[in-house]
Write a protein that holds these residues in place. Structure first.
Motif, PDB file in Angstrom:
ATOM      1  N   ASN A 106       5.868  -2.944   7.080  1.00 46.99           N
ATOM      2  CA  ASN A 106       5.062  -2.169   8.018  1.00 46.99           C
ATOM      3  C   ASN A 106       3.676  -2.113   7.368  1.00 46.99           C
ATOM      4  O   ASN A 106       3.458  -1.384   6.406  1.00 46.99           O
ATOM      5  CB  ASN A 106       5.640  -0.759   8.197  1.00 46.99           C
ATOM      6  N   PRO A 107       2.725  -2.919   7.844  1.00 43.72           N
ATOM      7  CA  PRO A 107       1.498  -3.192   7.088  1.00 43.72           C
ATOM      8  C   PRO A 107       0.581  -1.978   6.993  1.00 43.72           C
ATOM      9  O   PRO A 107       0.769  -0.979   7.705  1.00 43.72           O
ATOM     10  CB  PRO A 107       0.839  -4.307   7.910  1.00 43.72           C
ATOM     11  N   PRO A 108      -0.412  -2.038   6.106  1.00 39.12           N
ATOM     12  CA  PRO A 108      -1.341  -0.912   5.952  1.00 39.12           C
ATOM     13  C   PRO A 108      -1.926  -0.480   7.293  1.00 39.12           C
ATOM     14  O   PRO A 108      -2.473  -1.290   8.042  1.00 39.12           O
ATOM     15  CB  PRO A 108      -2.409  -1.480   5.013  1.00 39.12           C
ATOM     16  N   ASN A 182       0.845  12.426  20.151  1.00 33.14           N
ATOM     17  CA  ASN A 182       0.304  11.075  20.317  1.00 33.14           C
ATOM     18  C   ASN A 182      -0.504  10.727  19.067  1.00 33.14           C
ATOM     19  O   ASN A 182      -1.728  10.764  19.075  1.00 33.14           O
ATOM     20  CB  ASN A 182      -0.568  11.018  21.577  1.00 33.14           C
ATOM     21  N   PRO A 183       0.189  10.381  17.971  1.00 33.66           N
ATOM     22  CA  PRO A 183      -0.487  10.232  16.673  1.00 33.66           C
ATOM     23  C   PRO A 183      -1.477   9.084  16.592  1.00 33.66           C
ATOM     24  O   PRO A 183      -2.403   9.118  15.795  1.00 33.66           O
ATOM     25  CB  PRO A 183       0.671  10.015  15.687  1.00 33.66           C
ATOM     26  N   GLY A 184      -1.299   8.052  17.417  1.00 33.82           N
ATOM     27  CA  GLY A 184      -2.170   6.887  17.340  1.00 33.82           C
ATOM     28  C   GLY A 184      -1.870   6.041  16.116  1.00 33.82           C
ATOM     29  O   GLY A 184      -1.339   6.531  15.120  1.00 33.82           O
ATOM     30  N   VAL A 185      -2.181   4.766  16.196  1.00 32.55           N
ATOM     31  CA  VAL A 185      -1.993   3.840  15.075  1.00 32.55           C
ATOM     32  C   VAL A 185      -3.197   2.913  14.997  1.00 32.55           C
ATOM     33  O   VAL A 185      -3.622   2.357  16.011  1.00 32.55           O
ATOM     34  CB  VAL A 185      -0.716   2.979  15.239  1.00 32.55           C
ATOM     35  N   ILE A 186      -3.746   2.758  13.809  1.00 34.99           N
ATOM     36  CA  ILE A 186      -4.781   1.748  13.557  1.00 34.99           C
ATOM     37  C   ILE A 186      -4.246   0.819  12.485  1.00 34.99           C
ATOM     38  O   ILE A 186      -4.124   1.212  11.314  1.00 34.99           O
ATOM     39  CB  ILE A 186      -6.105   2.378  13.090  1.00 34.99           C
ATOM     40  N   THR A 187      -3.862  -0.401  12.875  1.00 33.23           N
ATOM     41  CA  THR A 187      -3.413  -1.407  11.911  1.00 33.23           C
ATOM     42  C   THR A 187      -4.663  -2.039  11.304  1.00 33.23           C
ATOM     43  O   THR A 187      -5.463  -2.652  12.012  1.00 33.23           O
ATOM     44  CB  THR A 187      -2.543  -2.468  12.596  1.00 33.23           C
ATOM     45  N   ILE A 188      -4.838  -1.892  10.001  1.00 34.16           N
ATOM     46  CA  ILE A 188      -6.121  -2.206   9.362  1.00 34.16           C
ATOM     47  C   ILE A 188      -6.539  -3.658   9.566  1.00 34.16           C
ATOM     48  O   ILE A 188      -7.654  -3.939  10.030  1.00 34.16           O
ATOM     49  CB  ILE A 188      -6.080  -1.866   7.853  1.00 34.16           C
ATOM     50  N   PHE A 222      -3.433 -14.934  13.877  1.00 33.36           N
ATOM     51  CA  PHE A 222      -2.855 -14.036  14.869  1.00 33.36           C
ATOM     52  C   PHE A 222      -2.405 -12.778  14.147  1.00 33.36           C
ATOM     53  O   PHE A 222      -1.482 -12.809  13.338  1.00 33.36           O
ATOM     54  CB  PHE A 222      -1.662 -14.690  15.577  1.00 33.36           C
ATOM     55  N   TRP A 223      -3.064 -11.683  14.426  1.00 29.98           N
ATOM     56  CA  TRP A 223      -2.746 -10.423  13.743  1.00 29.98           C
ATOM     57  C   TRP A 223      -1.752  -9.636  14.575  1.00 29.98           C
ATOM     58  O   TRP A 223      -2.039  -9.177  15.659  1.00 29.98           O
ATOM     59  CB  TRP A 223      -4.027  -9.613  13.484  1.00 29.98           C
TER      60      TRP A 223
END
Length: 227
Positions: A106-108, A182-188, A222-223
């Motif tokens: 589960n990436p940064p 609704n915590p939100g996610v930002i995959t770096i 492709f991220w």
């Protein structure tokens, strides 16, 4: 003059101690209306007519089912937030199940609106988070890491970059609670190198202090975005 100053200090103090991630509910419940059915947009979600609410609005099935980890990261996040469970609206909590294939990652990433507390059910995970920028520019951001086993619990503070990596040879499963509906996610990596439109090449080469070809290579990948 002294009275005005005292009042100003009291007002500032009140605002300082009334911060919260999500608003507190002012009624028993506020079941969310789907965004595409809402006639107005608010900071959160509007309430369903209480007379139309049923038990199903507070129910989500199937969290016992493994997520599909056949992707480049070898992990799958199954979220249960207000978008999947409308009854969570205004309650300030949500849940995820995360499945990991052997050596799945589960990436940064960050949750901009929530602290996360994670419990391992199966497998062995190497987890960690990085602190925000220190006040002293000569001091580096600190990394905290831990290897977790079934029954272990770890907490990731709100907004900080964190990750989980399955270091075992078998599948791993965790459940995590988050302090926001609704915590939100930002995959770096995805946000930096996979945005649309792309971040300007000059900005990234200067930010990362690498050759432009390195940035072009990274932007061409492709991220895979986690949920």
């Amino acid at each position: 003059m002294a009275v005005r100053l005292l009042i100003s200090v009291l007002i500032i103090s009140l605002f300082s101690f009334t911060y919260g991630s999500d608003p507190d509910p002012l009624q028993d419940f506020c079941v969310a209306v789907k965004d595409d059915e809402a006639k107005v947009f608010v900071n959160g979600k509007i309430c369903k007519d209480p007379n139309m609410v049923s038990a199903d609005d507070f129910f989500f099935p199937g969290l016992n089912m493994p997520g599909n980890t056949s992707n480049p990261l070898g992990s799958k996040v199954t979220p249960v937030n207000v978008n999947q469970l409308p009854g969570l609206n205004t309650l300030g909590i949500s849940l995820v199940r995360i499945d990991y294939a052997p050596y799945g990652l589960n990436p940064p990433h960050t949750h901009p609106r929530a602290t996360e507390v994670l419990v391992v059910v199966e497998g062995t995970l190497f987890v960690g988070f990085v602190t925000s920028n220190p006040a002293d520019p000569n001091v580096k951001n600190k990394l905290f890491t831990k290897t977790l086993y079934p029954g272990d619990v770890f907490v990731f503070p709100e907004g900080l970059i964190h990750f989980q990596f399955n270091v075992g040879k078998t599948d791993a499963v965790v459940f995590a609670g988050l302090s926001s509906q609704n915590p939100g996610v930002i995959t770096i990596a995805n946000a930096v190198f996979g945005s649309d439109p792309p971040i300007n090449l000059d900005i990234l080469t200067k930010a990362f202090q690498v050759d432009a070809n390195v940035i072009k290579y990274l932007q061409a990948q492709f991220w895979w975005n986690i949920d």
